[in-house]
Write a protein that holds these residues in place. Structure first.
Motif, mmCIF file in Angstrom:
data_model
loop_
_atom_site.group_PDB
_atom_site.id
_atom_site.type_symbol
_atom_site.label_atom_id
_atom_site.label_comp_id
_atom_site.label_asym_id
_atom_site.label_seq_id
_atom_site.Cartn_x
_atom_site.Cartn_y
_atom_site.Cartn_z
ATOM 1 N N SER A 192 -19.574 59.723 152.977
ATOM 2 C CA SER A 192 -18.975 60.355 151.803
ATOM 3 C C SER A 192 -19.529 61.757 151.597
ATOM 4 N N GLY A 223 -20.712 65.017 149.083
ATOM 5 C CA GLY A 223 -21.381 65.204 147.802
ATOM 6 C C GLY A 223 -22.577 66.125 147.923
ATOM 7 N N SER A 238 -15.553 67.826 153.514
ATOM 8 C CA SER A 238 -14.322 67.074 153.323
ATOM 9 C C SER A 238 -13.109 67.982 153.251
ATOM 10 N N SER A 253 -12.007 61.918 151.009
ATOM 11 C CA SER A 253 -13.171 61.629 150.182
ATOM 12 C C SER A 253 -13.024 60.314 149.423
ATOM 13 N N ILE A 254 -11.851 60.069 148.891
ATOM 14 C CA ILE A 254 -11.607 58.808 148.181
ATOM 15 C C ILE A 254 -11.705 57.637 149.151
ATOM 16 N N ALA A 263 -15.460 57.099 149.717
ATOM 17 C CA ALA A 263 -16.264 56.812 148.524
ATOM 18 C C ALA A 263 -16.097 55.376 148.048
ATOM 19 N N ALA A 319 -21.788 57.590 145.821
ATOM 20 C CA ALA A 319 -20.566 58.200 146.357
ATOM 21 C C ALA A 319 -19.460 58.219 145.309
ATOM 22 N N LEU A 320 -19.322 57.149 144.570
ATOM 23 C CA LEU A 320 -18.287 57.097 143.530
ATOM 24 C C LEU A 320 -18.614 58.047 142.384
ATOM 25 N N LEU A 375 -17.735 61.578 143.425
ATOM 26 C CA LEU A 375 -16.402 61.754 143.981
ATOM 27 C C LEU A 375 -15.630 62.879 143.303
ATOM 28 N N TRP A 376 -15.898 63.110 142.027
ATOM 29 C CA TRP A 376 -15.164 64.146 141.302
ATOM 30 C C TRP A 376 -15.252 65.499 142.015
ATOM 31 N N SER A 387 -15.461 66.142 145.189
ATOM 32 C CA SER A 387 -14.623 66.164 146.381
ATOM 33 C C SER A 387 -13.140 66.090 146.061
#
Length: 262
Positions: free
Chosen positions: A146, A148, A212, A218-219, A222, A229-230, A233-234, A236
């Motif tokens: 992921s 970040g 990414s 990315s989703i 994640a 990772a979650l 995520l915003w 990415s």
């Protein structure tokens, strides 16, 4: 990643070939995004650090960057004639902002891209689950490739660094796409230029953000990368869209103005 041809209109002139049906275009976006995510994330998970680099069997950052460029290159040649070959929600939004893609088709393309990416990452999870003991758990503990900052940054870079590199890299990508798909560009070389651009910006971005430039990619990772990772995520999602919007807004006034002045 060229703009899809507009629907044919009825006239006395010879009828142009009809545009691909909506279902075919969406299927092409699913397939192309699948190849992209399967290729680059599969390389990152299974080949980048293979065997700890013993005997030179791992491909490292260079291999992942090449996998990204090659995945988009082959997908653009294979599926681009059907859908325009976006394979990236940020690209779809950037092209719509630039007036190269219909806003009414944006939502469908984004959904198709998310489906393709998630199917690819889910199959990679299945492959990893059948691997050596602990392989999948370790991959997920490491964020499952992921993107970040901090813990997810291969080089330990912070939020601002990761945010900037994702914005800048996506803007460069969309500028190139808009340039090579314009009426002035040489025919047939668009996918090659786009694939090489992705390889170039990935070489810069992978050590910083894990590279990414694509919310669908990315989703897709994640959801299997754990809480960190979650939580990150915003970035990415937001950063690539901002970069694409910058390119979409500025391409015409910048480069068309320069062309008229020359």
């Amino acid at each position: 990643m060229s703009e899809a041809a507009p629907p044919a209109t009825v006239s006395a002139a010879p009828v142009a070939p009809a545009s691909p049906a909506v279902a075919a275009r969406l299927a092409a976006e699913v397939a192309g995004t699948f190849v992209l995510v399967f290729g680059v994330i599969g390389t990152a998970l299974f080949a980048a650090g293979f065997n700890g680099g013993t005997a030179g069997l791992n491909v490292g950052f260079l291999g992942v960057a090449l996998a990204l460029g090659l995945s988009v290159l082959v997908s653009a040649y294979a599926f681009g004639p059907v859908s325009g070959g976006h394979f990236n929600p940020a690209v779809t939004i950037g092209l719509a902002i630039a007036g190269r893609f219909a806003w009414k088709d944006v939502a469908g393309y984004i959904v198709a891209q998310l489906v393709g990416g998630i199917v690819a990452s889910s199959l990679l999870v299945a492959i990893a689950a059948a691997g050596p003991d602990g392989f999948l758990a370790n991959a997920q503990k490491g964020g499952f490739a992921s993107t970040g900052w901090g813990e997810l940054s291969p080089g330990g870079f912070g939020l601002v660094s990761s945010l900037l590199v994702e914005i800048i890299a996506t803007a460069i990508l969309v500028y190139v796409i808009l340039g090579v798909t314009s009426s002035r560009a040489a025919d047939g070389f668009g996918p090659l230029a786009i694939g090489l651009t992705l390889t170039l910006v990935a070489l810069v971005a992978i050590p910083i953000s894990n590279g990414s430039f694509n919310p669908a990619r990315s989703i897709a990772t994640a959801i299997y990368g754990g809480p960190t990772a979650l939580a990150q995520l915003w970035l990415s999602i937001v950063a690539p869209i901002v970069g694409a919007a910058i390119a979409g807004i500025t391409f015409k006034p910048l480069f068309d103005k320069l062309r008229r002045a020359s």
